[in-house]
Design an enzyme around this catalytic site. Structure first.
Site, PDB file in Angstrom:
ATOM      1  N   GLN A 108       9.584   6.730  18.547  1.00 59.79           N
ATOM      2  CA  GLN A 108      10.077   6.825  17.164  1.00 59.79           C
ATOM      3  C   GLN A 108      11.029   5.662  16.881  1.00 59.79           C
ATOM      4  O   GLN A 108      12.016   5.468  17.588  1.00 59.79           O
ATOM      5  CB  GLN A 108      10.774   8.176  16.946  1.00 59.79           C
ATOM      6  CG  GLN A 108      11.213   8.421  15.515  1.00 59.79           C
ATOM      7  CD  GLN A 108      10.048   8.446  14.517  1.00 59.79           C
ATOM      8  OE1 GLN A 108       9.019   9.061  14.766  1.00 59.79           O
ATOM      9  NE2 GLN A 108      10.203   7.742  13.407  1.00 59.79           N
ATOM     10  N   ASP A 130       0.100   4.241  17.792  1.00 62.24           N
ATOM     11  CA  ASP A 130       0.739   3.656  16.605  1.00 62.24           C
ATOM     12  C   ASP A 130       0.176   2.260  16.317  1.00 62.24           C
ATOM     13  O   ASP A 130       0.388   1.716  15.232  1.00 62.24           O
ATOM     14  CB  ASP A 130       2.261   3.533  16.817  1.00 62.24           C
ATOM     15  CG  ASP A 130       3.036   4.592  16.051  1.00 62.24           C
ATOM     16  OD1 ASP A 130       2.453   5.192  15.127  1.00 62.24           O
ATOM     17  OD2 ASP A 130       4.219   4.804  16.371  1.00 62.24           O
ATOM     18  N   LYS A 166       5.857  15.443  12.824  1.00 62.51           N
ATOM     19  CA  LYS A 166       4.686  15.016  13.607  1.00 62.51           C
ATOM     20  C   LYS A 166       4.283  16.099  14.602  1.00 62.51           C
ATOM     21  O   LYS A 166       3.111  16.425  14.748  1.00 62.51           O
ATOM     22  CB  LYS A 166       4.994  13.695  14.340  1.00 62.51           C
ATOM     23  CG  LYS A 166       5.013  12.497  13.395  1.00 62.51           C
ATOM     24  CD  LYS A 166       5.590  11.248  14.039  1.00 62.51           C
ATOM     25  CE  LYS A 166       5.779  10.155  12.986  1.00 62.51           C
ATOM     26  NZ  LYS A 166       6.502   8.983  13.491  1.00 62.51           N
TER      27      LYS A 166
END
Ligand code: NAD
Length: 297
Positions: free
Chosen positions: A97, A120, A53
């Site tokens: 994460q 997200d 990422k």
């Protein structure tokens, strides 16, 4: 005729180029997109996802900052890192994460992310807004699937879409997005409690497999001419490979080629789209900030 194999890598490259252009334009307005990444512990898969990422962000001209917390960190220290990034004007998006190490509540941690930085799309406010059709960040993997469907010109409106899987990260938001006003599919969501899975999948004009079960969807479960999107990523033993394994999806790919009209391969289908959509969401967060600031002046 065998199915068209969808090149997710090529679609993702287009989106990443678009995100890079947005980043350039935003930097000129004083808002260089920046993502804060929080990683707790040393899980090798998580380390590699975070690395991928951050590399993609840099390639798109975006910034990243991270908080790497050791295994065994308290929930309070993770929440403190989120609070710091929530209050940092240079940070536009925050990503935690997952999975978090045992003992930390993913629900509480994700809920602490400020909704305007929730790139997200997992925090309860984002999920609620999306459910009511209000502006919101949408989770990256199902957004990537919607983008693939757009790109191949799939008819979604009025189609019967069957989603196999009901996780909060993939299946549930996928079903919501396919059935949302504007997309207008009629959606069936299947899960581990579904009886006679094939009876449902055989009705699918669009079949999205997101169960994490290799070989779950066999050719005889696919309606001829269906668009098949395989989100699953599973490791199966392969002694012919140096690594000893290979990645497969949830769909029997070879068999499905003879039934579907279009199909995503694993790897190279949905996978590359997830990071591409993350870049889009970070750019969107920065754009919203720029508009807010400019509106105030
Ligand atoms: P998960 O384990 O949280 O959820 C799996 C879902 O599948 C559950 O809702 C379960 O009810 C359902 N399921 C399991 N067995 C089933 C069966 N036999 N019949 C019907 N339904 C069944 O997994 P997840 O996080 O949603 O991920 C699903 C898959 O997608 C995994 O393989 C994961 O690696 C992959 N994934 C890929 C990407 C990507 O970028 N390509 C991103 C996220 C997840």
């Amino acid at each position: 005729m065998p199915a068209v194999i969808i090149d997710g890598g090529a679609i993702a490259r287009k989106i990443r180029a678009r995100a890079a252009q947005s980043a350039l334009a935003l930097a000129a307005r004083g808002e260089r997109p920046c993502l804060a990444v929080i990683l707790v512990g040393n899980d090798p898969a998580s380390l590699s996802y975070v690395g991928a990422k951050e590399k993609a962000l840099a390639q798109a001209g975006m910034l990243s900052v991270d908080a790497r917390l050791p295994e065994g960190s308290s929930e309070a220290s993770v929440l403190a890192a989120i609070e710091r990034f929530n209050g940092d004007d240079k940070v536009h998006g925050i990503l935690v994460q997952l999975p978090l190490p045992a003992g930390l509540s993913e629900g509480r941690v994700i809920a602490a992310i400020s909704p305007e930085k929730d790139v997200d799309g997992f925090c309860p406010v984002s999920v609620g807004n999306a459910t009511f059709g209000r502006p919101s960040f949408l989770p990256c993997t199902p957004s990537g699937v919607m983008e693939i469907l757009r790109e191949i010109g799939a008819v979604v409106s009025g189609a019967h879409a069957v989603v196999v899987g009901r996780s909060c990260i993939v299946g549930r938001p996928m079903a919501m997005m396919l059935g949302a006003r504007g997309a207008d599919a009629t959606v069936t969501m299947c899960h581990s409690g579904t009886r006679d899975l094939a009876r449902h999948t055989l009705q699918a004009d669009i079949l999205v497999a997101a169960a994490g079960r290799p070989g779950l969807i066999t050719a005889d479960m696919i309606k001829p001419g269906a668009v098949v999107i395989d989100v699953g990523v599973n490791r199966v033993a392969d002694p012919s490979r140096e690594s000893g394994y290979r990645l497969v999806g949830d769909v029997d790919f070879e068999g499905a080629l003879e039934r579907a009209s279009h199909i995503t391969p694993v790897p190279g289908g949905v996978g590359p789209m997830t990071i591409a959509m993350l870049l889009e969401n970070v750019a969107k967060a920065a754009r919203e900030r720029a508009e807010k600031k400019e509106g105030k002046q």
